[in-house]
Design an enzyme around this catalytic site. Sequence first.
Site, short mmCIF file in Angstrom:
data_model
loop_
_atom_site.label_atom_id
_atom_site.label_comp_id
_atom_site.label_asym_id
_atom_site.label_seq_id
_atom_site.Cartn_x
_atom_site.Cartn_y
_atom_site.Cartn_z
N ASP A 306 -4.95 -78.84 16.41
CA ASP A 306 -4.52 -80.12 15.81
C ASP A 306 -5.07 -80.31 14.40
O ASP A 306 -4.61 -81.18 13.67
CB ASP A 306 -4.98 -81.29 16.68
CG ASP A 306 -4.25 -81.35 18.01
OD1 ASP A 306 -3.38 -80.50 18.23
OD2 ASP A 306 -4.56 -82.24 18.82
N ARG A 460 -0.24 -72.55 21.30
CA ARG A 460 -1.68 -72.29 21.28
C ARG A 460 -2.14 -71.15 22.18
O ARG A 460 -3.31 -70.78 22.16
CB ARG A 460 -2.46 -73.57 21.60
CG ARG A 460 -2.21 -74.10 22.99
CD ARG A 460 -3.07 -75.32 23.27
NE ARG A 460 -3.29 -75.41 24.69
CZ ARG A 460 -3.78 -76.46 25.31
NH1 ARG A 460 -4.13 -77.52 24.62
NH2 ARG A 460 -3.95 -76.46 26.61
O1 LIG Z 1 -2.67 -80.04 28.28
P1 LIG Z 1 -4.03 -79.92 27.73
O2 LIG Z 1 -4.70 -78.63 27.99
O3 LIG Z 1 -4.89 -81.07 28.09
O4 LIG Z 1 -3.90 -79.96 26.14
C1 LIG Z 1 -3.06 -80.80 25.42
C2 LIG Z 1 -3.73 -81.24 24.16
O5 LIG Z 1 -4.35 -80.18 23.46
C3 LIG Z 1 -4.27 -80.42 22.07
O6 LIG Z 1 -3.52 -79.42 21.47
C4 LIG Z 1 -5.64 -80.37 21.50
O7 LIG Z 1 -6.17 -79.12 21.81
C5 LIG Z 1 -3.57 -81.77 21.91
O8 LIG Z 1 -2.74 -81.84 20.81
C6 LIG Z 1 -2.81 -81.87 23.19
O9 LIG Z 1 -2.53 -83.19 23.54
#
Ligand SMILES: O=P(O)(O)OC[C@H]1O[C@](O)(CO)[C@@H](O)[C@@H]1O
Length: 534
Positions: A306, A460
């Site tokens: 982010d 990611r």
């Molecule tokens: O589904 P998870 O693993 O909680 O991650 C979602 C979150 O991770 C992020 O990319 C931050 O790492 C946020 O933008 C997103 O809301």
Amino acid sequence: MAQAPPMDSTGLISSGPKHLACFGVPTSSKLQWVGRYDRISRTNQLVARAISVDRPQLDFSNPDWKKQFQEDFNKRFSLPHLRDVIDVEPRPTTFSLKSRTPLENVNGALQESWNGYVNDDDRALLKVIKFATPTSAGADCIDPDCSWVEQWVHRAGPRKQIYFEPQYVKAGIVTCGGLCPGLNDVIRQIVLTLEKYGVKNIVGIQHGFRGFFEDHLSEVPLSRHVVQNINLAGGSFLGVSRGGANISDIVDSIQAFSVCHIQARRLDMLFVLGGNGTHAGANAIHEECRKRKLQVSIVCVPKTIDNDILLMDKTFGFDTAVEAAQRAINSAYIEAHSAFHGIGLVKLMGRSSGFITMHASLSSGQVDICLIPEVPFTLDGPHGVLQHLEHLIETKGFALVCVAEGAGQEYLQKSNATDASGNMVLSDIGVHLQQKIKSHFKNIGVHSDVKYIDPTYMLRAVRANASDAILCTVLGQNAVHGAFAGFSGITTGVCNTHNVYLPIQEVIKSTRFVDPNSRMWHRCLTSTGQPDFH
Ligand SMILES: O=P(O)(O)OC[C@H]1O[C@](O)(CO)[C@@H](O)[C@@H]1O
Ligand SMILES: Nc1ncnc2c1ncn2[C@@H]1O[C@H](COP(=O)(O)OP(=O)(O)OP(=O)(O)O)[C@@H](O)[C@H]1O
Ligand SMILES: [Mg+2]
């Protein structure tokens, strides 16, 4: 599986029943967790507050105000050091890249005369633009005249003197929060650099802070051999998790305080990779170690796609995530362009900050409407997003919308649910927009063909790209240098292209947001051609 620690209304998290049962401490005993950053922000007001966060009250009519500001700044940005609370003597470093330089006699001791070290008094400038007026694009001024005030922060890198005997050091690495491209690159660099100093005992803590006290999560021994190829894959070699940060238990474990359920680890250094929440946790661990006067260095490496960590140019993984978003945007473009009255809609990650969405929109050059959490927008009405879509369909026959997951939350039903770390669970703006667009065009009797793509985790879970891999190398190595230099409660990042150390305390004061007055956001508007949606 352990439960997430209970969080009260002030954001303090109690140390949990297991701890209380073991030590018989009063149930009212709570650990102060910092966590003052905002989890969600959608207004310019919050953006402004984030920018001007924690400035001292200054009387600008006082001719000494700059001096006062700088004194306060230097105090805030001075790095917490083990020497602050314990009596510890430095020794010549064991880190050198030259193995056969002549030895020189320094105060009776033979030392290498290698000039590759950073001096503790080296500094890098935090701000490099002199804004003429507070109305200049992206202006971040201290006083109403936008005077230039030098703000120096500490340079990162290896020091000539170190505060640990490498052969006796046990170092731990932990990765917390969500995944991020480059985690394995950083783990690898930390291990390689520790070995370069002569550290033999390196362990990985599995699945974030949980690994400290969940019985089945044992330490993973790490060495050059073990980590050699881990950067070739995405994810985290050690695993990640949210929640489970019980500071007291973690410090007991670090302190080799083997009682009840807590595994004694006896760590001298802990490298913590994570985002805002992780930094708050690491700072709480550092404060607790300080309270107990432990000779333990806690050093963070900011990890978040982010890119929402204060003061830093960019965090590792961000570039890769923006690049990965291109595939989704391009597919949406192809679909929209090929369909009759096609509307491509792509939702990208970004809980509170729209950096990924803004940069992905900018780099693709195909996006007509970019929506981010920091810039409110209306959907209906003459200035709304739907009206503009109508115009795009009419004039060019198709349209492409890119929206950040945290954008437009005011249009959605709030669930008030939180994840294990206390982060708000957001409602799905992508699905909502898709429905709104479909029903709008149906209502006005115009055909539309909406193609919605949600590539969320594909952004990611990938391996770091080349530029992120280099950034990870720099950050991982600097983290180790910081720990050996005796700092604790610090994080390392890039400010104005220079590598620096910052007190964790300073980077968790707020989330970093896209500044709607910045040149970058204005460039994005120029590129998309979108009007103000209000
Ligand atoms: O589904 P998870 O693993 O909680 O991650 C979602 C979150 O991770 C992020 O990319 C931050 O790492 C946020 O933008 C997103 O809301
Ligand atoms: N205010 C806080 N104080 C102490 N620890 C915290 C705080 N907020 C979160 N943590 C702990 O830090 C860890 C990671 O937090 P979180 O899940 O929010 O991820 P993050 O580090 O912010 O990364 P991401 O960018 O993926 O959200 C969790 O174990 C969580 O319990
Ligand atoms: Mg977080």
